[in-house]
Design a protein around this motif. Structure first.
Motif, PDB file in Angstrom:
ATOM      1  N   GLY A 486     -22.215  11.545  46.859  1.00 15.25           N
ATOM      2  CA  GLY A 486     -23.220  12.602  46.857  1.00 15.25           C
ATOM      3  C   GLY A 486     -24.560  12.095  46.350  1.00 15.25           C
ATOM      4  N   THR A 487     -25.591  12.933  46.506  1.00 10.49           N
ATOM      5  CA  THR A 487     -26.923  12.578  46.033  1.00 10.49           C
ATOM      6  C   THR A 487     -26.997  12.968  44.562  1.00 10.49           C
ATOM      7  OG1 THR A 487     -27.678  13.072  48.262  1.00 10.49           O
ATOM      8  CG2 THR A 487     -29.372  12.754  46.574  1.00 10.49           C
ATOM      9  N   VAL A 488     -26.460  12.083  43.753  1.00 10.79           N
ATOM     10  CA  VAL A 488     -26.200  12.400  42.362  1.00 10.79           C
ATOM     11  C   VAL A 488     -26.973  11.434  41.466  1.00 10.79           C
ATOM     12  CG1 VAL A 488     -24.389  12.779  40.669  1.00 10.79           C
ATOM     13  CG2 VAL A 488     -23.884  13.123  43.071  1.00 10.79           C
ATOM     14  N   VAL A 489     -27.899  11.980  40.705  1.00 13.54           N
ATOM     15  CA  VAL A 489     -28.675  11.176  39.763  1.00 13.54           C
ATOM     16  C   VAL A 489     -27.944  11.215  38.421  1.00 13.54           C
ATOM     17  CG1 VAL A 489     -30.881  10.890  38.598  1.00 13.54           C
ATOM     18  CG2 VAL A 489     -30.810  11.733  40.958  1.00 13.54           C
ATOM     19  N   LEU A 490     -27.626  10.032  37.916  1.00 14.57           N
ATOM     20  CA  LEU A 490     -26.748   9.912  36.750  1.00 14.57           C
ATOM     21  C   LEU A 490     -27.428   9.155  35.618  1.00 14.57           C
ATOM     22  CD1 LEU A 490     -23.908   8.653  39.019  1.00 14.57           C
ATOM     23  CD2 LEU A 490     -23.734  10.813  37.781  1.00 14.57           C
ATOM     24  N   HIS A 491     -26.786   9.182  34.460  1.00 16.93           N
ATOM     25  CA  HIS A 491     -27.158   8.349  33.301  1.00 16.93           C
ATOM     26  C   HIS A 491     -28.603   8.604  32.854  1.00 16.93           C
ATOM     27  CE1 HIS A 491     -24.286   5.004  35.139  1.00 16.93           C
ATOM     28  NE2 HIS A 491     -23.752   6.218  35.169  1.00 16.93           N
ATOM     29  N   VAL A 492     -29.116   9.807  33.056  1.00 15.06           N
ATOM     30  CA  VAL A 492     -30.504  10.072  32.664  1.00 15.06           C
ATOM     31  C   VAL A 492     -30.698   9.670  31.197  1.00 15.06           C
ATOM     32  CG1 VAL A 492     -32.184  11.895  32.209  1.00 15.06           C
ATOM     33  CG2 VAL A 492     -30.885  11.900  34.351  1.00 15.06           C
ATOM     34  N   SER A 493     -31.688   8.829  30.959  1.00 13.29           N
ATOM     35  CA  SER A 493     -31.920   8.298  29.612  1.00 13.29           C
ATOM     36  C   SER A 493     -33.374   8.504  29.209  1.00 13.29           C
ATOM     37  CB  SER A 493     -31.599   6.800  29.565  1.00 13.29           C
ATOM     38  OG  SER A 493     -30.255   6.569  29.896  1.00 13.29           O
TER      39      SER A 493
END
Ligand code: FES
Length: 580
Positions: A486-493
């Motif tokens: 999926g169009t999934v933005v992860l690990h936002v830091s």
């Protein structure tokens, strides 16, 4: 090139325990002999640990005691003394709150066990997701000769004529149920078909990605990653690994010789070519931190950007690890990268020679599984690192698993404060959400969850699924299973629980994602963001005691690998003192 840093014979580390006639030497040997070990096994030969993550609570590794026997055969044949020992086993499918919370604990277990015992070298028996990075991290910090052998993936799952990929099928079927495309009875029928043999997940999930990373880093023998767990050649691999570690000890070939910047750069490119898991980003950053290689998120973006994804495996593609093995496996991929000028060919491996020596003649036996570049799943594989006022230190997205039409998207935020809030609201038909919205979830990062759960691929709302929509932009500080898509933005830091800007996103805020421009933007003025941050208070208390307290107090951000601050770097093999 053949690596040899030391002459043989010489006195090894284990000699300090076993190599004399003092009271202490007798003490150390005598107790070992209660296992029926003949005296001549203590004649100065290499003592090799077999660090085993076997556990019936880690089903993916439940067959590793058999493999350990094969490793022992090899060690004895080559003139070493094998000693098998258990370490904390991080089973992905059962551990709560998440196996990731225990990766660092397992790494500490490994490090201390290696240092405290009379070992000259170690074979790392790994499989399920976190077991691989945990053992590599621990071994890297001690820096005695070390080589990994993976347990291997499960055979293909099959259900009603179709392939069933570990994890990937589970996520897909659960969405099908919500959308009314599958019955619960069919779902239960599929359960046994998902896991039909010993081994780790058969998709290019985190376990297979980390096995491939281990091979690409040069920390396992060539071909290790893809051999199915039940294939006789998996046992051969274990046997040969046992032989090889004895030679590595004699040559003094250590992790610090193998885990160089070039090795990490090779691994990042291989991850792009295989469509590997975003979890590999965190784990490689953590391993690099143990050997003092200054690897960053920007390296992931820069090095992976132009690598086409050529391995046609779920979740990005169609096939499973069994077919990848039959097609030629990781050596074919590394050869392709070498021919494209995207490989440090001279990077040293545990075999004692350059990585290119092992792969230069690799043959691709199935061009539908390992694709030619002109038929790549995506021209720009790798891991995209997006930054902006919503993720000042970066966030990641896997282009090969994302939808092309969502790679540039502006949408209204629908915010979930944490995973419980998401579960409460997502099926509510009155929730103000449609497919143009951006789903935002907070407080699922390393400190917030705690442990950084694999919940970033939030399932879509049923009312959206019923329209036949299968993807939306999703943003969080969580991780995502390597088997998901999926169009999934992860690990936002920085993560929300540490006061990152993700913490102050509200329903209705507009968010822009532009993967090509590597941008993740919260459409608010700087003053508004500053005012909201000033009013923010941490939602998560540090646990009062126990390992959870240690974890929450010392875990670092996902952008540097989520290792503990006090575990960075190596501490070597010297034992501070001997009490006997
Ligand atoms: Fe163990 Fe996937 S759950 S490898």
């Amino acid at each position: 090139m053949t690596f040899r840093k030391a002459d043989w014979p010489r006195k090894l580390r284990s000699h300090e325990w076993y190599g004399g006639s003092s009271r202490d030497h007798i003490y150390h040997r005598s107790w070992m002999k209660n296992q029926g070990l003949p005296d001549d096994l203590f004649d100065g030969r290499p003592v090799i640990g077999i660090c085993n993550t076997w556990s019936e609570l880690t089903p993916c590794n439940a067959h590793l005691r058999d493999l350990a026997q094969r490793v022992k055969h090899g060690i004895y044949e080559a003139g070493g003394l094998p000693v098998e020992f258990p370490v904390f086993s991080t089973g992905e499918s059962s551990l709560r709150p998440t196996a990731m919370m225990y990766r660092n604990l397992a790494a500490m277990d490994v490090e201390e066990a290696l240092r405290a015992n009379p070992l000259d070298g170690v074979v790392l028996l790994v499989g399920c997701d976190k077991t691989t990075p945990a053992l590599l991290m621990g071994a890297a910090s001690v820096d005695i000769p070390a080589i990994a052998v993976s347990g291997g993936p499960m055979l293909n799952g099959w259900f009603r004529g179709g392939r069933v990929g570990s994890g990937t099928a589970l996520w897909q079927m659960s969405e099908d149920i919500k959308a009314g495309r599958m019955t619960r009875a069919d779902f239960l029928d599929a359960e046994q078909a998902m896991s039909r043999s010993p081994g780790s997940c058969n998709t290019m999930g985190t376990a297979s990605s980390m096995a491939s990373m281990t091979e690409a880093l040069g920390m396992a023998l060539s071909g290790n990653a893809a051999i199915p767990a039940v294939d006789s050649r998996r046992r051969v691999m274990a046997h040969l690994t046992g032989r090889r570690i004895v030679e590595m000890v004699k040559d003094d070939l250590k992790p610090s010789d193998v885990l160089t910047r070039e090795a990490f750069e090779n691994a990042i490119r291989v991850n792009g070519a295989i469509g590997g898991s975003t979890n590999a980003v965190i784990h490689l950053l953590a391993i690099a931190g143990r050997v003092g290689v200054d690897l960053t998120l920007d390296d992931w973006d820069r090095l992976g950007r132009d690598v086409p994804t050529i391995v046609n495996l779920m979740p990005s593609g169609k096939y499973l690890m069994e077919e990848f093995f039959y097609a030629g496996g990781v050596p074919v991929v590394i050869r392709r990268l070498g021919e494209a000028g995207l490989l440090h060919k001279n990077a040293l491996t545990v075999a004692g020679h350059a990585i290119w020596d092992d792969v230069k003649d690799a043959v691709n036996w199935n061009e539908d599984v390992i694709l030619p570049v002109d038929r790549a799943l995506t021209r720009h594989g790798g891991v995209a690192v997006v930054k902006g006022n919503l993720a000042p230190r970066g966030a990641v997205l896997k282009p090969s698993a994302a939808s092309p039409h969502l790679m540039k998207h502006r949408g209204r935020a629908v915010v979930f404060e944490d995973i419980d809030d998401y579960k409460r609201k997502i099926a509510d038909e009155t929730l103000d959400i449609d497919e143009t919205c951006v789903m935002v979830m907070k407080n699922c990062g390393p400190r917030g969850y705690p442990g950084m759960a694999e919940v970033g691929n939030m399932g879509l709302p049923p009312k959206v699924l019923r329209k036949g929509i299968t993807d939306m932009v999703r943003i969080s500080d969580a991780r995502m299973s390597g088997t998901a898509y999926g169009t999934v933005v992860l690990h936002v830091s920085p993560e929300a629980a540490a006061g990152g800007p993700l913490a102050i996103v509200e329903d209705g805020d507009m968010i822009e994602l532009d993967v090509e421009a590597r941008r993740l933007h919260l459409d608010l003025g700087d003053e508004e963001i500053a005012a909201r941050l000033a009013a923010w208070t941490p939602p998560v208390d540090v646990a009062e005691s126990g390992y959870a307290r240690l974890f929450m107090t010392h875990v670092q951000g996902a952008d540097t690998g989520a290792d503990f601050d006090f575990l960075k770097g190596g501490r070597g093999k010297a034992v501070p003192r001997d009490s006997h």
